[in-house]
Design an enzyme around this catalytic site. Structure first.
Site, mmCIF file in Angstrom:
data_model
loop_
_atom_site.group_PDB
_atom_site.id
_atom_site.type_symbol
_atom_site.label_atom_id
_atom_site.label_comp_id
_atom_site.label_asym_id
_atom_site.label_seq_id
_atom_site.Cartn_x
_atom_site.Cartn_y
_atom_site.Cartn_z
ATOM 1 N N ILE A 232 9.970 15.310 8.700
ATOM 2 C CA ILE A 232 8.562 15.436 8.375
ATOM 3 C C ILE A 232 7.406 15.186 9.290
ATOM 4 C CG2 ILE A 232 6.969 14.950 6.329
ATOM 5 C CD1 ILE A 232 9.700 15.970 5.412
ATOM 6 N N TYR B 118 18.807 2.539 11.173
ATOM 7 C CA TYR B 118 17.838 3.159 10.262
ATOM 8 C C TYR B 118 18.888 3.831 9.360
ATOM 9 C CZ TYR B 118 14.411 6.276 8.723
ATOM 10 O OH TYR B 118 13.601 7.265 7.902
ATOM 11 N N ASN C 128 2.846 -7.763 4.707
ATOM 12 C CA ASN C 128 3.766 -7.194 5.128
ATOM 13 C C ASN C 128 5.154 -7.365 4.094
ATOM 14 O OD1 ASN C 128 6.138 -7.054 6.663
ATOM 15 N ND2 ASN C 128 5.372 -7.917 8.560
HETATM 16 P P1 NAD Z 1 4.728 6.359 9.296
HETATM 17 O O1 NAD Z 1 5.135 5.435 10.544
HETATM 18 O O2 NAD Z 1 4.016 7.593 9.620
HETATM 19 O O3 NAD Z 1 4.104 5.403 8.112
HETATM 20 C C1 NAD Z 1 4.650 4.224 7.787
HETATM 21 C C2 NAD Z 1 3.654 3.558 7.308
HETATM 22 O O4 NAD Z 1 4.413 2.219 6.713
HETATM 23 C C3 NAD Z 1 2.457 2.959 8.430
HETATM 24 O O5 NAD Z 1 1.471 3.278 8.053
HETATM 25 C C4 NAD Z 1 3.013 1.681 8.821
HETATM 26 O O6 NAD Z 1 1.920 0.797 9.056
HETATM 27 C C5 NAD Z 1 3.489 1.000 7.164
HETATM 28 N N1 NAD Z 1 4.391 0.013 7.401
HETATM 29 C C6 NAD Z 1 5.354 -0.460 8.353
HETATM 30 N N2 NAD Z 1 5.809 -1.615 8.377
HETATM 31 C C7 NAD Z 1 5.329 -2.236 7.173
HETATM 32 C C8 NAD Z 1 5.718 -3.328 6.615
HETATM 33 N N3 NAD Z 1 6.412 -4.346 7.088
HETATM 34 N N4 NAD Z 1 4.758 -3.508 5.458
HETATM 35 C C9 NAD Z 1 3.695 -2.768 4.982
HETATM 36 N N5 NAD Z 1 3.512 -1.566 5.724
HETATM 37 C C10 NAD Z 1 4.513 -1.374 6.732
HETATM 38 O O7 NAD Z 1 6.089 7.118 8.703
HETATM 39 P P2 NAD Z 1 6.191 8.035 7.721
HETATM 40 O O8 NAD Z 1 6.932 9.367 8.553
HETATM 41 O O9 NAD Z 1 5.076 8.319 7.167
HETATM 42 O O10 NAD Z 1 7.521 7.452 6.933
HETATM 43 C C11 NAD Z 1 7.338 6.891 5.477
HETATM 44 C C12 NAD Z 1 8.644 6.729 5.005
HETATM 45 O O11 NAD Z 1 9.242 8.081 4.848
HETATM 46 C C13 NAD Z 1 9.456 5.813 5.735
HETATM 47 O O12 NAD Z 1 10.313 4.981 4.817
HETATM 48 C C14 NAD Z 1 10.370 6.697 6.401
HETATM 49 O O13 NAD Z 1 11.560 5.889 6.774
HETATM 50 C C15 NAD Z 1 10.434 7.762 5.696
HETATM 51 N N6 NAD Z 1 11.039 9.131 6.260
HETATM 52 C C16 NAD Z 1 10.162 9.762 7.178
HETATM 53 C C17 NAD Z 1 10.824 10.866 7.682
HETATM 54 C C18 NAD Z 1 9.945 11.687 8.578
HETATM 55 O O14 NAD Z 1 10.426 12.581 9.264
HETATM 56 N N7 NAD Z 1 8.604 11.207 8.880
HETATM 57 C C19 NAD Z 1 11.994 11.406 7.142
HETATM 58 C C20 NAD Z 1 12.727 10.807 6.326
HETATM 59 C C21 NAD Z 1 12.387 9.775 5.848
#
Ligand code: NAD
Length: 246
Positions: free
Chosen positions: A187, A154, A62
């Site tokens: 995304i 966020y 984590n």
């Molecule tokens: P997601 O929730 O699909 O995946 C995030 C992953 O991180 C998960 O597998 C989760 O288990 C893991 N995770 C969470 N907390 C954790 C921790 N403390 N230690 C280790 N692993 C941990 O999210 P996503 O959409 O794939 O997002 C990935 C990144 O992109 C994030 O930083 C998110 O903020 C950023 N982001 C996403 C979007 C979007 O539209 N999806 C937009 C802008 C930014």
């Protein structure tokens, strides 16, 4: 782009954007450290990487906890001997309007999205500075650039990720470490799956390209910043958002 022999750690690569990044870098030749709090999801990503003929090291650290991050980097050192690429991708949302937001919603988001990035950068930089080589890519967000209703925690954390990126670009340049950020827009991942259809339609209406982005489109930008094609780029934010924020 060729990452043969390179070792890359992608946090949160059990699913969503992180998984796409891990698979793309593996396709391009890199060995991957798959980190995720979900060990099952991390193992599934690792299986796919191994089937591509690359090495995969699984860590369920984590990123919030210094002890666990330290252990992950010790394991990287023992198994891979180096780390060339760090992608700080693990991130969470705990959305709420300001007046309803609980202290723990603020703290949890800050812990994962900011402290997690700080800790992984710290351990990676120690290894990368010895190597005189490294690429750090931090995943920010359009919310951190433009603000977003219901995301005071966020947006602040993702704005902070940009500040970390700029500071470390200056601090680590002397060790030939490039530090950049990618700021995704909206995304298609498990994170955005819970967005109600009506809200999704509204957001898409605000995007000039009139669609959501795919995780692979973020991975392409990350691969560029992880490669030597971007050797003279550091401290920058690459927005991948369909024109949502310009
Ligand atoms: P997601 O929730 O699909 O995946 C995030 C992953 O991180 C998960 O597998 C989760 O288990 C893991 N995770 C969470 N907390 C954790 C921790 N403390 N230690 C280790 N692993 C941990 O999210 P996503 O959409 O794939 O997002 C990935 C990144 O992109 C994030 O930083 C998110 O903020 C950023 N982001 C996403 C979007 C979007 O539209 N999806 C937009 C802008 C930014």
């Amino acid at each position: 782009m060729d990452f043969t022999g390179k070792k890359a750690l992608i946090t949160g690569s059990g699913g969503g954007i992180g998984k796409s990044i891990a698979l793309l870098l593996a396709d391009m030749g890199a060995d991957i450290v798959v980190n995720d709090v979900s060990i099952e999801n991390a193992q599934q990503t690792a299986k796919k990487i191994i089937s591509k003929g690359r090495k995969a090291l699984v860590s369920n650290a984590n990123v919030v906890h210094d002890v666990q991050v330290k252990k992950m980097f010790e394991s990287i050192s023992q198994n891979f001997g180096r780390i060339d690429i760090l992608v700080n991708n693990a991130g969470i949302t705990k959305d709420s309007l300001l007046m309803d937001m609980k202290e723990e919603q603020w703290d949890q988001v800050m812990d994962v999205n900011l402290k997690g990035v700080f800790l992984c950068c710290q351990y990676a930089a120690r290894m990368m500075s010895e190597q005189q080589y490294g690429k750090i890519i931090n995943i920010s967000s359009a919310s951190g650039q433009m603000g977003n209703i219901g995301q005071v925690n966020y947006a602040a954390s993702k704005g902070g990720v940009i500040s970390i990126t700029k500071t470390l670009a200056k601090e680590l340049a002397r060790y030939q470490i490039n530090v950049n950020a990618v700021a995704p827009g909206f995304i298609r991942t498990p994170m955005t799956q819970t967005v109600p259809e009506k809200v999704e339609k509204y957001i898409i209406g605000q995007i000039p390209l009139k669609r959501m982005g795919e995780p692979e489109e973020i991975a392409n930008a990350v691969a560029f910043l992880a490669s030597d094609n971007s050797a003279y780029i550091t401290g920058q934010v690459l927005s991948v958002n369909g024109g949502m924020y310009v």
